[in-house]
Design a protein around this motif. Structure first.
Motif, PDB file in Angstrom:
ATOM      1  N   LYS A  23      -3.170  37.023 -34.472  1.00 54.86           N
ATOM      2  CA  LYS A  23      -3.137  36.764 -35.916  1.00 54.86           C
ATOM      3  C   LYS A  23      -3.291  35.274 -36.243  1.00 54.86           C
ATOM      4  CE  LYS A  23      -0.332  40.881 -36.717  1.00 54.86           C
ATOM      5  NZ  LYS A  23       1.021  41.434 -37.000  1.00 54.86           N
ATOM      6  N   ARG A  24      -2.963  34.413 -35.279  1.00 50.28           N
ATOM      7  CA  ARG A  24      -3.085  32.968 -35.502  1.00 50.28           C
ATOM      8  C   ARG A  24      -4.448  32.419 -35.103  1.00 50.28           C
ATOM      9  NH1 ARG A  24       1.575  30.941 -31.827  1.00 50.28           N
ATOM     10  NH2 ARG A  24       0.587  28.922 -32.194  1.00 50.28           N
ATOM     11  N   PHE A  25      -5.194  33.193 -34.368  1.00 49.93           N
ATOM     12  CA  PHE A  25      -6.427  32.699 -33.752  1.00 49.93           C
ATOM     13  C   PHE A  25      -7.514  32.427 -34.788  1.00 49.93           C
ATOM     14  CE2 PHE A  25     -10.584  33.511 -31.747  1.00 49.93           C
ATOM     15  CZ  PHE A  25     -10.547  32.578 -30.726  1.00 49.93           C
ATOM     16  N   GLU A  26      -8.217  31.287 -34.608  1.00 53.01           N
ATOM     17  CA  GLU A  26      -9.369  30.948 -35.449  1.00 53.01           C
ATOM     18  C   GLU A  26     -10.628  31.000 -34.588  1.00 53.01           C
ATOM     19  OE1 GLU A  26      -8.906  27.171 -37.487  1.00 53.01           O
ATOM     20  OE2 GLU A  26      -6.739  27.277 -37.105  1.00 53.01           O
ATOM     21  N   ALA A  27     -11.544  31.878 -34.945  1.00 52.63           N
ATOM     22  CA  ALA A  27     -12.811  31.984 -34.212  1.00 52.63           C
ATOM     23  C   ALA A  27     -13.803  30.953 -34.748  1.00 52.63           C
ATOM     24  CB  ALA A  27     -13.386  33.376 -34.345  1.00 52.63           C
ATOM     25  N   VAL A  28     -14.407  30.194 -33.862  1.00 50.35           N
ATOM     26  CA  VAL A  28     -15.420  29.207 -34.232  1.00 50.35           C
ATOM     27  C   VAL A  28     -16.789  29.782 -33.902  1.00 50.35           C
ATOM     28  CG1 VAL A  28     -16.328  26.898 -33.765  1.00 50.35           C
ATOM     29  CG2 VAL A  28     -13.849  27.273 -33.830  1.00 50.35           C
ATOM     30  N   GLU A  29     -17.624  29.939 -34.908  1.00 48.12           N
ATOM     31  CA  GLU A  29     -19.000  30.408 -34.689  1.00 48.12           C
ATOM     32  C   GLU A  29     -19.867  29.194 -34.391  1.00 48.12           C
ATOM     33  OE1 GLU A  29     -20.787  33.428 -37.084  1.00 48.12           O
ATOM     34  OE2 GLU A  29     -18.864  33.981 -37.978  1.00 48.12           O
ATOM     35  N   LEU A  30     -20.254  29.056 -33.143  1.00 48.23           N
ATOM     36  CA  LEU A  30     -20.942  27.849 -32.697  1.00 48.23           C
ATOM     37  C   LEU A  30     -22.255  27.631 -33.437  1.00 48.23           C
ATOM     38  CD1 LEU A  30     -20.287  28.057 -28.858  1.00 48.23           C
ATOM     39  CD2 LEU A  30     -19.125  26.628 -30.534  1.00 48.23           C
ATOM     40  N   ASN A  31     -22.953  28.727 -33.735  1.00 44.07           N
ATOM     41  CA  ASN A  31     -24.251  28.572 -34.392  1.00 44.07           C
ATOM     42  C   ASN A  31     -24.122  28.025 -35.818  1.00 44.07           C
ATOM     43  OD1 ASN A  31     -23.043  31.125 -35.004  1.00 44.07           O
ATOM     44  ND2 ASN A  31     -24.952  31.737 -35.994  1.00 44.07           N
ATOM     45  N   LEU A  32     -22.917  28.074 -36.369  1.00 40.92           N
ATOM     46  CA  LEU A  32     -22.696  27.556 -37.720  1.00 40.92           C
ATOM     47  C   LEU A  32     -22.108  26.148 -37.716  1.00 40.92           C
ATOM     48  CD1 LEU A  32     -21.199  30.734 -39.467  1.00 40.92           C
ATOM     49  CD2 LEU A  32     -23.596  29.982 -39.383  1.00 40.92           C
ATOM     50  N   HIS A  33     -21.737  25.660 -36.551  1.00 37.13           N
ATOM     51  CA  HIS A  33     -21.129  24.331 -36.482  1.00 37.13           C
ATOM     52  C   HIS A  33     -22.230  23.270 -36.449  1.00 37.13           C
ATOM     53  CE1 HIS A  33     -18.799  20.888 -35.076  1.00 37.13           C
ATOM     54  NE2 HIS A  33     -17.731  21.548 -35.511  1.00 37.13           N
ATOM     55  N   PRO A  34     -22.148  22.252 -37.297  1.00 35.92           N
ATOM     56  CA  PRO A  34     -23.253  21.291 -37.425  1.00 35.92           C
ATOM     57  C   PRO A  34     -23.536  20.473 -36.167  1.00 35.92           C
ATOM     58  CG  PRO A  34     -21.306  20.545 -38.658  1.00 35.92           C
ATOM     59  CD  PRO A  34     -21.045  21.956 -38.239  1.00 35.92           C
ATOM     60  N   ASN A  35     -22.545  20.307 -35.293  1.00 40.41           N
ATOM     61  CA  ASN A  35     -22.742  19.456 -34.117  1.00 40.41           C
ATOM     62  C   ASN A  35     -23.074  20.219 -32.849  1.00 40.41           C
ATOM     63  OD1 ASN A  35     -22.123  17.235 -35.722  1.00 40.41           O
ATOM     64  ND2 ASN A  35     -19.945  17.292 -35.199  1.00 40.41           N
ATOM     65  N   PHE A  36     -23.063  21.559 -32.905  1.00 41.51           N
ATOM     66  CA  PHE A  36     -23.246  22.316 -31.665  1.00 41.51           C
ATOM     67  C   PHE A  36     -24.632  22.106 -31.066  1.00 41.51           C
ATOM     68  CE2 PHE A  36     -24.716  26.198 -29.475  1.00 41.51           C
ATOM     69  CZ  PHE A  36     -23.862  26.152 -28.391  1.00 41.51           C
ATOM     70  N   GLU A  37     -25.668  22.145 -31.891  1.00 47.78           N
ATOM     71  CA  GLU A  37     -27.028  22.022 -31.359  1.00 47.78           C
ATOM     72  C   GLU A  37     -27.230  20.683 -30.660  1.00 47.78           C
ATOM     73  OE1 GLU A  37     -31.700  22.341 -32.820  1.00 47.78           O
ATOM     74  OE2 GLU A  37     -30.085  23.039 -34.133  1.00 47.78           O
ATOM     75  N   ASP A  38     -26.739  19.606 -31.269  1.00 46.37           N
ATOM     76  CA  ASP A  38     -26.856  18.293 -30.627  1.00 46.37           C
ATOM     77  C   ASP A  38     -26.071  18.251 -29.322  1.00 46.37           C
ATOM     78  OD1 ASP A  38     -28.478  17.349 -32.640  1.00 46.37           O
ATOM     79  OD2 ASP A  38     -26.853  16.373 -33.749  1.00 46.37           O
ATOM     80  N   ALA A  39     -24.872  18.847 -29.322  1.00 42.75           N
ATOM     81  CA  ALA A  39     -24.060  18.874 -28.098  1.00 42.75           C
ATOM     82  C   ALA A  39     -24.765  19.667 -27.008  1.00 42.75           C
ATOM     83  CB  ALA A  39     -22.687  19.483 -28.388  1.00 42.75           C
ATOM     84  N   TYR A  40     -25.403  20.756 -27.397  1.00 45.41           N
ATOM     85  CA  TYR A  40     -26.122  21.581 -26.416  1.00 45.41           C
ATOM     86  C   TYR A  40     -27.271  20.789 -25.799  1.00 45.41           C
ATOM     87  CZ  TYR A  40     -28.918  25.402 -24.497  1.00 45.41           C
ATOM     88  OH  TYR A  40     -29.643  26.214 -23.668  1.00 45.41           O
ATOM     89  N   ILE A  41     -28.041  20.122 -26.625  1.00 37.96           N
ATOM     90  CA  ILE A  41     -29.176  19.340 -26.111  1.00 37.96           C
ATOM     91  C   ILE A  41     -28.685  18.231 -25.192  1.00 37.96           C
ATOM     92  CG2 ILE A  41     -31.031  17.768 -26.795  1.00 37.96           C
ATOM     93  CD1 ILE A  41     -31.335  19.509 -29.337  1.00 37.96           C
ATOM     94  N   ASP A  42     -27.610  17.547 -25.594  1.00 35.93           N
ATOM     95  CA  ASP A  42     -27.056  16.477 -24.753  1.00 35.93           C
ATOM     96  C   ASP A  42     -26.614  17.014 -23.394  1.00 35.93           C
ATOM     97  OD1 ASP A  42     -27.461  14.668 -26.779  1.00 35.93           O
ATOM     98  OD2 ASP A  42     -25.375  14.677 -27.478  1.00 35.93           O
ATOM     99  N   ASN A  43     -26.040  18.210 -23.391  1.00 34.93           N
ATOM    100  CA  ASN A  43     -25.501  18.772 -22.147  1.00 34.93           C
ATOM    101  C   ASN A  43     -26.568  19.400 -21.258  1.00 34.93           C
ATOM    102  OD1 ASN A  43     -22.320  18.830 -21.819  1.00 34.93           O
ATOM    103  ND2 ASN A  43     -22.767  18.922 -24.008  1.00 34.93           N
ATOM    104  N   LEU A  44     -27.812  19.447 -21.711  1.00 28.73           N
ATOM    105  CA  LEU A  44     -28.897  19.930 -20.853  1.00 28.73           C
ATOM    106  C   LEU A  44     -29.259  18.915 -19.767  1.00 28.73           C
ATOM    107  CD1 LEU A  44     -31.337  21.564 -23.427  1.00 28.73           C
ATOM    108  CD2 LEU A  44     -30.131  22.741 -21.588  1.00 28.73           C
ATOM    109  N   SER A  45     -28.812  17.682 -19.933  1.00 31.50           N
ATOM    110  CA  SER A  45     -29.155  16.624 -18.996  1.00 31.50           C
ATOM    111  C   SER A  45     -28.207  16.605 -17.800  1.00 31.50           C
ATOM    112  CB  SER A  45     -29.102  15.273 -19.721  1.00 31.50           C
ATOM    113  OG  SER A  45     -29.267  14.215 -18.808  1.00 31.50           O
ATOM    114  N   LEU A  46     -28.672  16.042 -16.708  1.00 36.68           N
ATOM    115  CA  LEU A  46     -27.824  15.837 -15.522  1.00 36.68           C
ATOM    116  C   LEU A  46     -27.328  14.399 -15.440  1.00 36.68           C
ATOM    117  CD1 LEU A  46     -29.689  17.900 -12.780  1.00 36.68           C
ATOM    118  CD2 LEU A  46     -27.404  18.318 -13.669  1.00 36.68           C
ATOM    119  N   GLU A  47     -27.419  13.666 -16.526  1.00 35.20           N
ATOM    120  CA  GLU A  47     -26.896  12.298 -16.546  1.00 35.20           C
ATOM    121  C   GLU A  47     -25.388  12.317 -16.744  1.00 35.20           C
ATOM    122  OE1 GLU A  47     -28.419   9.986 -15.294  1.00 35.20           O
ATOM    123  OE2 GLU A  47     -29.630   8.874 -16.711  1.00 35.20           O
TER     124      GLU A  47
END
Length: 549
Positions: free
Chosen positions: A525-549
């Motif tokens: 009842k306390r849990f908050e689900a985060v929909e990643l596709n709706l979060h403004p920073n998820f796409e940038d975070a995903y692209i950044d994490n595609l690197s092996l740097e």
């Protein structure tokens, strides 16, 4: 028996004649070779749900005159196989296409909280806890008097033949309706959980009728299918589950061979953060911590929960089954014959060196030829190959002139590939650039999910007091390599606690201490689900994490 009456099948260096019944011949034009083989104990790796989208079920048709051809068994009508049999052809099944390998399923767990002796059923002596994974199912039988685990059993989830991931199984239900839901329920309950509990009881030396209660924890789709509830709404926006709350059924209502035995389905948190994570919240003790803390389950479906103060947020990431080896050139699950560790170095003379560990290699004096690679080895490879100069930050292999001496990188019609082992059980084992792309996408999904949850809470990785790494994959992971390649971005090894199968651990706690069910419901009842596709920073975070740097 004439050739037209049977198929000649070679598997595990043994050739068998599999008789063709009249019913097989009558359905030969619509039934696929995989169906025929599965009914005769030769289930294949139909990772894509039999849609012809992967190479998990490849077989070789060995015809007279030495002519060989490959085919996807899931797309080969039985009629074609019968026609080949009439020409005395042999159907050869490579080792890595078989599902008869014994799974290395983690049924060990760490419990970080005390529990009462207040079992789900008063007066019962024994109980069974079940972790239902998309890929594997683990069961323990315990003694309510002292909480002792008496026996364990584990196996592949028999639903695998309908698809490697939850989305494929949901699609199966969308396409075929109620009969498909019942089919999947039967595969899980009657074909998987029932025999596992019986096996665990036999190992414990108790009668199966002495089991007084069963608790099941799984992702939300698995909980729906266990209850014979259509999961189709989970496959389309707004992804609404039919239920998340704790439910109790009689065993016979779920297709199990007990009468009157209560089966508890533990509560889930959201459409894609299921009861397995609810159980993990309890087993790790995270639910009682001030935090900030993280629970990360890197499986077929990557599920992540973050907690700070009274706030609990979580998400699921589309990591896909790459860490199970699906869709990779020599990928396989963690089983005997799988490469599980990779170490690379360049010596003082500039020559490349590599050391591999193979599951089961110490069981006999004879060398064990590897069948393929499992997920932990692929994580090793990403970081080791980057450090050794084989891979560039974008995941591409370095130009030939920059590769260390002794590295074997070749080019075929699909691009560059690296030879990880020259003498595998079915020939050389390769890792292609396309394999690396899929691995980077999987690790980026997990890494970006973690970064996004931390962003929601306004904290950084360095602020996390404890990251609980759950699941079988996590148990065998090199933390150095997981951090180095970006699967767990920004963390230090001392922040991470490997906790094993917390889904099973939470189910074990629930059957022994029924008060914990109230704690699980409160967490839901306390849990908050985060929909990643709706979060403004998820796409940038995903692209950044595609690197092996």
């Amino acid at each position: 028996m004439s050739a037209a009456d049977s198929l000649h099948v070679r598997a595990a260096d043994e050739t068998r004649e599999l008789p063709l019944a009249p019913a097989d011949l009558a359905a030969a034009n619509t039934s696929m070779l995989t169906d025929f083989l599965a009914k005769r104990g030769l289930a294949l790796n139909t990772r894509c749900g039999g849609r012809g989208l992967c190479s998990g079920c490849l077989v070789e048709i060995e015809r007279a005159g030495g002519k060989h051809e490959q085919a996807r068994a899931c797309r080969m009508p039985l009629a074609e196989a019968v026609g080949a049999a009439a020409e005395n052809a042999v159907i050869s099944i490579p080792s890595r296409s078989l599902l008869k390998q014994q799974p290395s399923v983690v049924d060990d767990f760490r419990v970080n909280i005390p529990m009462a002796r207040d079992p789900l059923v008063a007066g019962a002596r024994y109980g069974a806890a079940v972790d239902v994974g998309t890929t594997t199912v683990a069961v323990i039988v315990c003694d309510f008097e002292n909480g002792k685990v008496l026996a364990r059993a584990s196996a592949f989830n028999a639903q695998i033949r309908f698809g490697e991931d939850v989305l494929t199984r949901i699609q199966h239900c969308c396409t075929n309706g109620a009969p498909a839901v019942r089919e999947l329920q039967h595969a899980l309950m009657a074909e998987t959980i029932q025999p596992l509990i019986e096996k665990a009881c036999a190992r414990a030396g108790i009668a199966k009728g002495d089991v007084g209660a069963i608790a099941i924890a799984g992702n939300t789709t698995m909980q729906h299918l266990a209850a014979d509830v259509d999961p189709a709404p989970l496959g389309a926006h707004p992804f609404t589950p039919a239920f998340l709350e704790h439910r109790v059924y009689s065993a016979e209502a779920l297709g199990l061979a007990w009468r009157g035995l209560p089966v508890h389905l533990l509560p889930g948190l959201s459409s894609y953060v299921g009861a397995d994570l609810t159980a993990g919240l309890i087993a790790t003790g995270l639910i009682y911590e001030d935090g900030p803390s993280l629970l990360v389950d890197v499986g077929t479906n990557g599920e992540i929960i973050a907690k700070t103060g009274d706030r609990i947020v979580g998400c699921a990431t589309a990591a896909g089954p790459a860490f199970e080896g699906a869709g990779l050139s020599c990928g396989m699950r963690a089983a005997r014959g799988a490469i599980e560790r990779v170490r690379m170095s360049v010596n003082a003379d500039g020559v490349f060196e590599m050391r591999l560990d193979v599951i089961g290699s110490g069981e006999s004096s004879a060398p064990l030829k590897p069948i393929g690679m499992c997920g932990s080895a692929y994580i090793d490879f990403l970081w080791e190959a980057r450090r050794a100069g084989l891979l560039m930050p974008n995941g591409r292999f370095a130009p030939r002139e920059k590769l260390p001496a002794g590295v074997c990188v070749e080019v075929d019609e699909h691009g560059k590939k690296f030879r990880i082992h020259e003498h595998g059980a079915s020939g050389p084992l390769w890792i292609s650039e396309m394999d690396v792309v899929k691995l980077l996408q999987a690790k980026a999904a997990i890494g970006a999910g973690i970064c996004t949850l931390l962003d929601v809470l306004g904290i950084k990785a360095r602020d996390i007091k404890r990251l609980y790494l759950a699941g079988g994959f996590g148990m065998h992971l090199s933390l150095e390599h997981a951090i180095g390649c970006g699967l767990l971005p920004g963390f230090a090894p001392e922040q991470i606690e490997v906790v094993g199968n917390t889904s099973l651990g939470g189910a074990y706690l629930a059957i022994n201490d029924k008060s914990l069910l109230d704690e699980m419901e409160a967490a839901r009842k306390r849990f908050e689900a985060v929909e990643l596709n709706l979060h403004p920073n998820f796409e940038d975070a995903y692209i950044d994490n595609l690197s092996l740097e």
